[in-house]
Each structure stands twice: as structure tokens, then as C-alpha cells.
Design a protein around this motif. Structure first.
Motif, PDB file in Angstrom:
ATOM      1  N   UNK A 110       0.831  -1.205   0.000  1.00  0.00           N
ATOM      2  CA  UNK A 110       0.000   0.000   0.000  1.00  0.00           C
ATOM      3  C   UNK A 110       0.868   1.258   0.000  1.00  0.00           C
ATOM      4  N   UNK A 111       1.938   1.234   0.807  1.00  0.00           N
ATOM      5  CA  UNK A 111       2.832   2.393   0.858  1.00  0.00           C
ATOM      6  C   UNK A 111       3.528   2.600  -0.480  1.00  0.00           C
ATOM      7  N   UNK A 112       3.931   1.496  -1.116  1.00  0.00           N
ATOM      8  CA  UNK A 112       4.583   1.607  -2.422  1.00  0.00           C
ATOM      9  C   UNK A 112       3.600   2.116  -3.473  1.00  0.00           C
ATOM     10  N   UNK A 147       4.477  12.551  -0.625  1.00  0.00           N
ATOM     11  CA  UNK A 147       4.688  11.395  -1.474  1.00  0.00           C
ATOM     12  C   UNK A 147       3.741  10.264  -1.097  1.00  0.00           C
ATOM     13  N   UNK A 148       3.058  10.399   0.055  1.00  0.00           N
ATOM     14  CA  UNK A 148       2.178   9.333   0.551  1.00  0.00           C
ATOM     15  C   UNK A 148       0.706   9.710   0.458  1.00  0.00           C
ATOM     16  N   UNK A 149       0.357  10.950   0.808  1.00  0.00           N
ATOM     17  CA  UNK A 149      -1.060  11.308   0.813  1.00  0.00           C
ATOM     18  C   UNK A 149      -1.288  12.738   0.342  1.00  0.00           C
ATOM     19  N   UNK A 150      -2.557  13.009   0.042  1.00  0.00           N
ATOM     20  CA  UNK A 150      -3.004  14.343  -0.356  1.00  0.00           C
ATOM     21  C   UNK A 150      -3.930  14.870   0.732  1.00  0.00           C
ATOM     22  N   UNK A 164      -2.592   8.602  -1.672  1.00  0.00           N
ATOM     23  CA  UNK A 164      -2.397   8.973  -3.073  1.00  0.00           C
ATOM     24  C   UNK A 164      -2.906   7.918  -4.046  1.00  0.00           C
ATOM     25  N   UNK A 165      -2.857   6.643  -3.650  1.00  0.00           N
ATOM     26  CA  UNK A 165      -3.338   5.603  -4.564  1.00  0.00           C
ATOM     27  C   UNK A 165      -4.836   5.743  -4.819  1.00  0.00           C
ATOM     28  N   UNK A 166      -5.577   6.238  -3.805  1.00  0.00           N
ATOM     29  CA  UNK A 166      -7.015   6.437  -3.980  1.00  0.00           C
ATOM     30  C   UNK A 166      -7.299   7.713  -4.773  1.00  0.00           C
ATOM     31  N   UNK A 167      -6.420   8.693  -4.638  1.00  0.00           N
ATOM     32  CA  UNK A 167      -6.578   9.924  -5.422  1.00  0.00           C
ATOM     33  C   UNK A 167      -6.353   9.623  -6.901  1.00  0.00           C
ATOM     34  N   UNK A 168      -5.224   8.976  -7.205  1.00  0.00           N
ATOM     35  CA  UNK A 168      -4.879   8.701  -8.599  1.00  0.00           C
ATOM     36  C   UNK A 168      -5.821   7.669  -9.215  1.00  0.00           C
ATOM     37  N   UNK A 169      -6.356   6.772  -8.397  1.00  0.00           N
ATOM     38  CA  UNK A 169      -7.237   5.729  -8.914  1.00  0.00           C
ATOM     39  C   UNK A 169      -8.681   6.157  -9.052  1.00  0.00           C
ATOM     40  N   UNK A 170      -9.004   7.393  -8.677  1.00  0.00           N
ATOM     41  CA  UNK A 170     -10.372   7.894  -8.758  1.00  0.00           C
ATOM     42  C   UNK A 170     -10.494   8.977  -9.823  1.00  0.00           C
TER      43      UNK A 170
END
Length: 277
Positions: A110-112, A147-150, A164-170
């Protein structure tokens, strides 16, 4: 239980022979680490100042990330140097990374993912600090990007941290970067009121409002014949920064001008008819 005398004597000898050198090493290592923190602090400030003066002065997210990376890098390097001064070798740890990389990959997937998404956000820059965005239904002003969250600030006050993975994936909707925003106003008049005159009042309100853009052109439509009113809709376009205030001000002006012209804003009501059987 009593400690054997020979153990105590051995400890005293060790303290006498190696104590001063060990204390010197600890002090030296601590000095290196503190120096790294200080260097990182000033390096971050220098990077921020340099980027603020250059072509990247508007890239607040990139500036913040670069300064933070410089601080962390300085601390990590200082930490490694301090450990080596204490006689702690990091070579076995580095060698073990190859063996444990698969395990670490699963443990920190998740962190990666957040790291990779943060890099993609910085590269493609779908938003910047200060923008108003909507991420998968979560809306707010961008306060920070690591680098981890917005980090967003909701309009009602709370601070929202999005991985960030949820930001970029949405789906990301950026209202600030848009040329304009559409505002929709709905107003109803009574069935017995003059619809043509009401239309003229609405059109005059649109023409007099400077924050409503001429292109795209605003327009009025008869939305529906409601249960208690004839409902009109006004579609108007405005600058993103004027959107919120326009909604409030224009509705207030609608009510004031319609009432001044003799119109009353209808409210839901039910007519009951009594019949004698």
C-alpha cells in the motif's frame, strides 16, 4: 543473587579502558546526526527559496516535496555516518534487502502504491495546492501533497487525508483549472402569475449580474409544471472563484426582485375538496 567479583572487576576494567573512547564515539555520532538535521533544515529552506524565485514558483506541491526530500535525505545520510562512527555496519542490512525485498514488497504494497501514485500526480499535475477538487465524491481545497497522501480541507472545516493511490485511482474533477463553472438556479412562481413578465425579470437579473459570463451565454428554461408552482431554471456560467458567492447573492436577488414585482414564492400546498354523498 550476588554478582561474582570477577564480573564486576571485568566491567570496571572495560569501563576504564574503553569508556572514554566509547563516550567520544557516541558524542561524535550524536554531533553528526544533529548536524544532519540542521543541514537538512537549511537545505529545505534554500530549495524552497530557490524554487520560489524561479520558473517553478507556482508549483507549491513540487517545492514542498523537494524541500521535504532534501531534509529527509540529509538526516538519513547523517544517520548512516553516525552508525558507522559507532562501529555499526549497514552492509549486512543492505545485503539482506535483496533477500527480503519480496517480503517487504508484500508488507508495504500500500505504501509503495501511494509512493508511485504520488510520483504520477507530480508528473501529470492534475491539481496544485490551493485548487478546489473533487476526488471520487470527496470535495475540498488542496492543502498539501506528500509522497504518501493528499490533504484536503473540506468546506465545512474538517481536514481530509487521502492516500495517493485512492486519489490517482479515482476520477479527479478540478474546478479551479476550469475556465468557468455552471451555476443552476431554480425558482418557482404561482400558476396565476404572469409567466412572461417573470421571464423578463429573470432575464434582467442575468443581464445586470457582472459575474455571469456572456460566453457561454446564460439561458432560462421552463423546467416543469410542479405540484404547487411553475418552475424556471436559470443556467449561468461564472469564474470558478466567483461560484460560491454568486449562488448566495443571486438567489437573494431573485427573491427580492420577484417580491418587489408582486410575485410570491409558492410553497407546497394541498387542496381538499369536500363532496356531499
Amino acid at each position: 543473587m550476588d554478582i561474582p567479583t570477577e564480573h564486576i572487576n571485568a566491567f570496571v576494567v572495560w569501563i576504564r579502558d574503553t569508556g572514554p573512547e566509547m563516550l567520544a564515539r557516541i558524542a561524535y555520532a550524536l554531533g553528526i546526526f544533529i548536524t544532519g538535521i540542521i543541514v537538512g533544515h537549511f537545505a529545505g529552506k534554500a530549495i524552497t527559496k530557490a524554487m520560489d524565485r524561479g520558473k517553478l514558483k507556482d508549483e507549491k506541491m513540487l517545492t514542498s516535496l523537494a524541500a521535504r526530500t532534501a531534509r529527509i535525505a540529509a538526516i538519513v545520510v547523517a544517520g548512516i555516518m553516525a552508525l558507522e562512527k559507532l562501529g555499526v555496519s549497514i552492509a549486512p542490512f543492505v545485503a539482506s534487502l535483496g533477500v527480503g525485498s519480496l517480503v517487504l514488497g508484500f508488507a508495504f504494497k500500500d505504501s509503495l502504491s501511494n509512493l508511485a501514485a504520488g510520483i504520477l500526480i507530480l508528473i501529470y499535475r492534475p491539481f496544485k495546492i490551493g485548487d478546489t477538487i473533487d476526488v471520487g465524491g470527496t470535495m475540498g481545497n488542496v492543502l498539501d501533497l506528500t509522497i504518501v497522501n493528499t490533504t484536503l480541507k473540506d468546506f465545512s472545516g474538517p481536514i481530509i487525508y487521502l492516500p495517493n493511490r485512492k486519489v490517482w485511482g479515482n476520477k479527479i474533477i478540478n474546478y479551479t483549472q476550469a475556465e468557468y463553472r455552471r451555476a443552476i438556479f431554480t425558482v418557482g412562481i404561482a400558476y396565476g402569475d404572469d409567466q412572461n413578465k417573470a421571464w423578463d425579470i429573470l432575464q434582467k437579473l442575468i443581464n445586470d449580474e457582472e459575474r455571469i459570463l456572456k460566453d457561454p451565454a446564460p439561458f432560462i428554461r421552463l423546467q416543469e409544471l410542479g405540484d404547487s408552482s411553475v418552475n424556471f431554471q436559470i443556467f449561468a456560467y461564472t469564474e470558478p472563484g466567483d461560484y460560491g458567492k454568486l449562488l448566495n447573492d443571486f438567489y437573494a436577488k431573485l427573491k427580492t426582485d420577484l417580491e418587489a414585482a408582486g410575485y410570491s414564492i409558492p410553497f407546497p400546498q394541498t387542496d381538499v375538496h369536500m363532496y356531499n354523498s
